[in-house]
Design a protein around this motif. Structure first.
Motif, PDB file in Angstrom:
ATOM      1  N   VAL A 186       0.868  -1.180   0.000  1.00 55.52           N
ATOM      2  CA  VAL A 186       0.000   0.000   0.000  1.00 55.52           C
ATOM      3  C   VAL A 186       0.902   1.226   0.000  1.00 55.52           C
ATOM      4  O   VAL A 186       1.701   1.399   0.915  1.00 55.52           O
ATOM      5  CB  VAL A 186      -0.898   0.027   1.258  1.00 55.52           C
ATOM      6  CG1 VAL A 186      -1.790   1.249   1.232  1.00 55.52           C
ATOM      7  CG2 VAL A 186      -1.721  -1.236   1.359  1.00 55.52           C
ATOM      8  N   LYS A 236       1.999   4.941   0.556  1.00 53.04           N
ATOM      9  CA  LYS A 236       1.575   5.992   1.465  1.00 53.04           C
ATOM     10  C   LYS A 236       0.911   7.114   0.685  1.00 53.04           C
ATOM     11  O   LYS A 236      -0.050   7.731   1.160  1.00 53.04           O
ATOM     12  CB  LYS A 236       2.794   6.512   2.226  1.00 53.04           C
ATOM     13  CG  LYS A 236       2.438   7.325   3.450  1.00 53.04           C
ATOM     14  CD  LYS A 236       3.678   7.543   4.282  1.00 53.04           C
ATOM     15  CE  LYS A 236       3.491   8.641   5.291  1.00 53.04           C
ATOM     16  NZ  LYS A 236       4.767   8.981   5.947  1.00 53.04           N
ATOM     17  N   GLY A 244       1.237  -6.533  11.207  1.00 49.78           N
ATOM     18  CA  GLY A 244       2.200  -6.363  10.124  1.00 49.78           C
ATOM     19  C   GLY A 244       2.895  -5.022  10.230  1.00 49.78           C
ATOM     20  O   GLY A 244       2.295  -4.034  10.643  1.00 49.78           O
ATOM     21  N   ALA A 245       4.144  -4.994   9.869  1.00 50.59           N
ATOM     22  CA  ALA A 245       4.861  -3.728   9.896  1.00 50.59           C
ATOM     23  C   ALA A 245       4.313  -2.823   8.801  1.00 50.59           C
ATOM     24  O   ALA A 245       4.148  -3.244   7.673  1.00 50.59           O
ATOM     25  CB  ALA A 245       6.345  -3.970   9.676  1.00 50.59           C
ATOM     26  N   ALA A 246       4.002  -1.620   9.157  1.00 51.47           N
ATOM     27  CA  ALA A 246       3.377  -0.707   8.206  1.00 51.47           C
ATOM     28  C   ALA A 246       4.341  -0.360   7.089  1.00 51.47           C
ATOM     29  O   ALA A 246       5.477  -0.013   7.322  1.00 51.47           O
ATOM     30  CB  ALA A 246       2.956   0.572   8.911  1.00 51.47           C
ATOM     31  N   GLY A 247       3.838  -0.477   5.888  1.00 47.98           N
ATOM     32  CA  GLY A 247       4.579   0.025   4.743  1.00 47.98           C
ATOM     33  C   GLY A 247       5.867  -0.699   4.441  1.00 47.98           C
ATOM     34  O   GLY A 247       6.515  -0.403   3.459  1.00 47.98           O
ATOM     35  N   THR A 248       6.253  -1.653   5.245  1.00 47.00           N
ATOM     36  CA  THR A 248       7.507  -2.322   4.977  1.00 47.00           C
ATOM     37  C   THR A 248       7.225  -3.730   4.500  1.00 47.00           C
ATOM     38  O   THR A 248       7.512  -4.701   5.157  1.00 47.00           O
ATOM     39  CB  THR A 248       8.375  -2.405   6.242  1.00 47.00           C
ATOM     40  OG1 THR A 248       7.604  -3.080   7.247  1.00 47.00           O
ATOM     41  CG2 THR A 248       8.757  -1.055   6.733  1.00 47.00           C
TER      42      THR A 248
END
Lengths: 254, 485
Positions: free
Chosen positions: A25, A27, A241-245
């Motif tokens: 996703v 940003k 889940g780790a955001a954006g990674t």
């Protein structure tokens, strides 16, 4: 594929989490979603600050939001008469051509009178302004009755119609009015966010018929409901889940 | 099916003869025309390659390797009275054609994956033969090939001699015009509403069948001498405007979704309007858009889940990391959340590694500064042993050290480490960890909703839900200015 032979499939929490994590996703797409909401809902101040904080350029000239923002804040303060005046200053056709919205505003005005404890005024207003409209339209009458039912309860907030006193009710009215103004200006009137959530709701309902999977029941927390019947541990809150990674192998992008 | 040929059949076929043949030839000669913006270089491309290109352009989301679309009639799945030619697209009747028991059909070489949303193929009647008892449609794999399409259970067909449709029955239904030599007949399956309609010479006819289900294969059946048909599975442009129909179907699908009400969607525990503002506010807080968050909270009567001061500190820490000021960021973290880095040793170690990289990045201009870098490197080495960091972190350390092996680190194979863009994932990870320590979600709920949407849609698509072929998250996210050109 064959609807007759399809045994109900179950996707476990762990499998689902892996799938969620593999979604990429960006940003900037989320930022656009937020900017679109701020602009269309008329949050001018926030939209301006957002433009400078995240670098996302607004889709419309922000100065055109000004009028809408004033009207929105008036409704959100509960100053309905003021909002009506402002709308009519802007364009009298908006309310003239929209009896449903007009009724919704007057109803909100009634709710505000009840909230303020001005019972006599509320009753007079209901009889003079709202009841005649209700006679024309049965569904209006029903709404009116619900609002007046507030008077029947000592503790209005906890009553079955207490939600009418929520700030969300004002927000609903403000959004309807805002959408009508945008429509009168031939502008895009619906922010994308509600439609996105409608799509999520639709998609989850479709999948409910076919599969047990961790669904979201409250979009505000994003908590996943355990698909396994033996709901073991309680709610361990939202996904981890780790955001954006997300990793490189990504089948889906937005 | 009527056994009486129409008396005016020949007359009409002569009338239509010219226009349709020329139409088909014209289409064939237009192969080099671009299809919807995507040009297909035809001269060098094989028929099969052209078909693939067109199919990919029409059904971009379909996994064409895992679930290939039909591309020809199947020589192993035909009744023996039929002969195939022209890349197995042309079908010629070779039987006696005396009675219904001489009917012969052939199925395509693949079933239609319902997730394609809308499927379409066309057939040119090259020759109506003696009687023109021709039927076209879809059927499942178990249907007898000694019958015309539509006569059996799980079989649906449109017959040329009488214009009737047959839906799993010997008895036809009055449907559309008859068709004969030089007519192009198309069959369209809509998996959004499970209907089927036909086209004749590019014009859509009414809905022929409803409740179409199962693994459906295109099918054609012939029954009298001299009958010849040729199918177009996409190797040539369709006579019918399929792109337009697909766009229309997509628009309808999206409108259906937008018309839904949110109140009973099993997605909210309070009023949807409140949820919108809460999603926006928590997103702004998460990414540290402090000023926006404050303005929004005020104008929307929303409560922020974190103090402004805390948001601002996180934002500041993020900026420090993104600016390569690692020591300063560590100090700021210690001030905001004492104890975090002492517990999160891996993260702490990663930050230190980054500091090492930043030192190399700044460059060893003097022997003194080189000494400093070396010293700090040794410190890191000791820290890795003392803290017993994991394999991934050790690898990070090794990579960082290897920078020193090159006289020009920026030209080295590990130069990527020096790229400032590498700071971003570290800043994100630090932010997530701080949020967890502050009892806030590590991923903003807005993002979770988007991730969930993508996964649920993807699962629906995998399970062959027709409508999911027309719905994607992109349709619900504003386009970026860049992609609009």
């Amino acid at each position: 594929m064959d609807s007759t032979s399809a045994a109900t499939k179950t996707i476990t929490r762990a499998e689902w989490q892996t799938m969620l994590d593999s979604v990429s996703v960006s940003k900037s797409s989320l930022n656009r979603l937020v900017m679109n909401y701020l602009v269309i809902e008329g949050y001018k101040d926030a939209a301006e600050r957002f433009a400078s904080e995240c670098g996302e350029t607004p889709t419309v000239d922000l100065s055109s939001i000004e009028d809408r923002m004033c009207i929105r804040t008036a409704v959100q303060r509960g100053a309905i008469e003021e909002a009506i005046e402002l709308v009519n200053d802007l364009n009298p056709d908006i309310l003239d051509t929209n009896p449903k919205l007009c009724f919704q505003l007057q109803l909100q005005r009634l709710i505000e009178l009840i909230r303020a404890g001005q019972i006599d005024e509320a009753l007079a207003f209901a009889q003079s302004e709202l009841a005649p409209r209700g006679e024309e339209q049965p569904q209006f009458l029903e709404e009116l009755e619900k609002a007046l039912a507030l008077l029947a309860f000592d503790n209005q907030r906890t009553s079955p119609v207490g939600h009418l006193l929520d700030l969300a009710q004002r927000q609903k009215t403000a959004s309807a009015l805002n959408a009508a103004i945008l429509a009168s200006q031939n502008q895009e009137r619906d922010p994308k966010l509600p439609s996105l959530l409608k799509m999520l709701a639709w998609a989850q309902t479709q999948l409910d018929d076919r599969t047990k999977y961790p669904r979201i029941n409250d979009v505000v927390t994003g908590a996943l409901q355990d698909p396994e019947e033996s709901a073991t541990s309680g709610s361990s809150a939202s996904g981890s889940g780790a955001a954006g990674t997300s990793n490189g192998s990504v089948p889906m992008r937005i | 099916m009527s056994m009486q040929p129409h008396s005016f059949g020949l007359f009409r076929s002569v009338l239509q003869n010219r226009s349709n043949v020329s139409l088909f030839l014209e289409q064939a000669s237009l192969r080099s025309q671009p299809l919807k913006g995507k040009s297909i270089p035809n001269q060098t491309m094989s028929v099969l390659g052209r078909m693939r290109e067109r199919q990919k352009a029409l059904w971009p989301r379909l996994n064409h390797d895992a679930t290939p679309l039909p591309s020809a009639w199947n020589p192993k799945d035909k009744f023996n009275l039929l002969e195939l030619s022209h890349n197995n697209c042309k079908v010629t009747y070779k039987g006696q054609g005396k009675g219904d028991t001489d009917a012969a059909a052939v199925r395509a070489n693949a079933f239609i994956p319902p997730e394609c949303g809308v499927y379409y193929f066309e057939m040119l009647v090259r020759d109506k033969g003696r009687e023109g008892y021709i039927g076209v449609g879809v059927a499942t794999s178990n249907v007898s090939l000694n019958r015309l399409p539509g006569w059996e259970r799980q079989s649906w067909g449109y017959h040329g001699d009488d214009g009737h449709t047959f839906a799993s029955s010997n008895t036809g239904t009055v449907y559309g015009p008859t068709y004969t030599s030089h007519d192009v007949v198309g069959c369209c399956i809509n998996f959004v509403d499970n209907t089927c309609f036909y086209t004749k010479n590019g014009t859509a006819l009414a809905v022929a069948f409803r409740n179409m289900r199962g693994k459906l294969f295109p099918i054609v059946g012939l029954r009298t001498q001299g009958e010849v048909v040729e199918a177009n599975f996409g190797q040539d442009p369709f006579v019918f405007d399929l792109e337009g129909y697909m766009e229309e179907t997509k628009a309808k699908a999206l409108a259906t979704i937008k018309k839904r009400t949110l109140a009973e969607s099993r997605l909210f525990t309070s009023a949807p309007e409140k949820a919108f503002t809460s999603l926006i506010a928590s997103y702004l807080v998460h990414h540290g858009y402090t000023e926006t968050a404050r303005a929004f909270a005020q104008d929307s009567n929303t409560e922020l889940q974190e103090s402004e001061e805390s948001i601002r500190s996180r934002q500041h820490i993020r900026e420090l990391v993104l600016g390569g000021q690692i020591d300063e960021s560590i100090a700021a973290v210690n001030q905001l959340i004492p104890g975090l880095l002492a517990s999160e040793t891996e993260l702490h170690f990663k930050l230190k590694c980054r500091k090492f990289i930043e030192m190399v990045r700044a460059g060893a201009t003097t022997s003194e500064s080189l000494m400093q870098i070396m010293q700090f490197g040794q410190e890191l080495q000791q820290m890795s042993e003392a803290e017993q960091v994991g394999a991934a972190s050790l690898k990070d350390l090794e990579d960082a050290f290897s920078l020193l092996a090159y006289p020009e680190p920026t030209q080295s194979p590990v130069a990527g480490l020096l790229n400032p863009a590498q700071r971003e994932p570290l800043a994100d990870e630090l932010n997530c960890t701080m949020l967890q320590w502050l009892n806030l979600p590590p991923v903003p709920a807005l993002e979770l909703a988007v991730r969930q949407s993508v996964c649920v849609l993807n699962e629906l698509y995998t399970q062959g839900v027709g409508m999911s072929g027309f719905v994607s998250v992109d349709d619900f996210v504003p386009e970026s200015k860049a992609s609009k050109q």
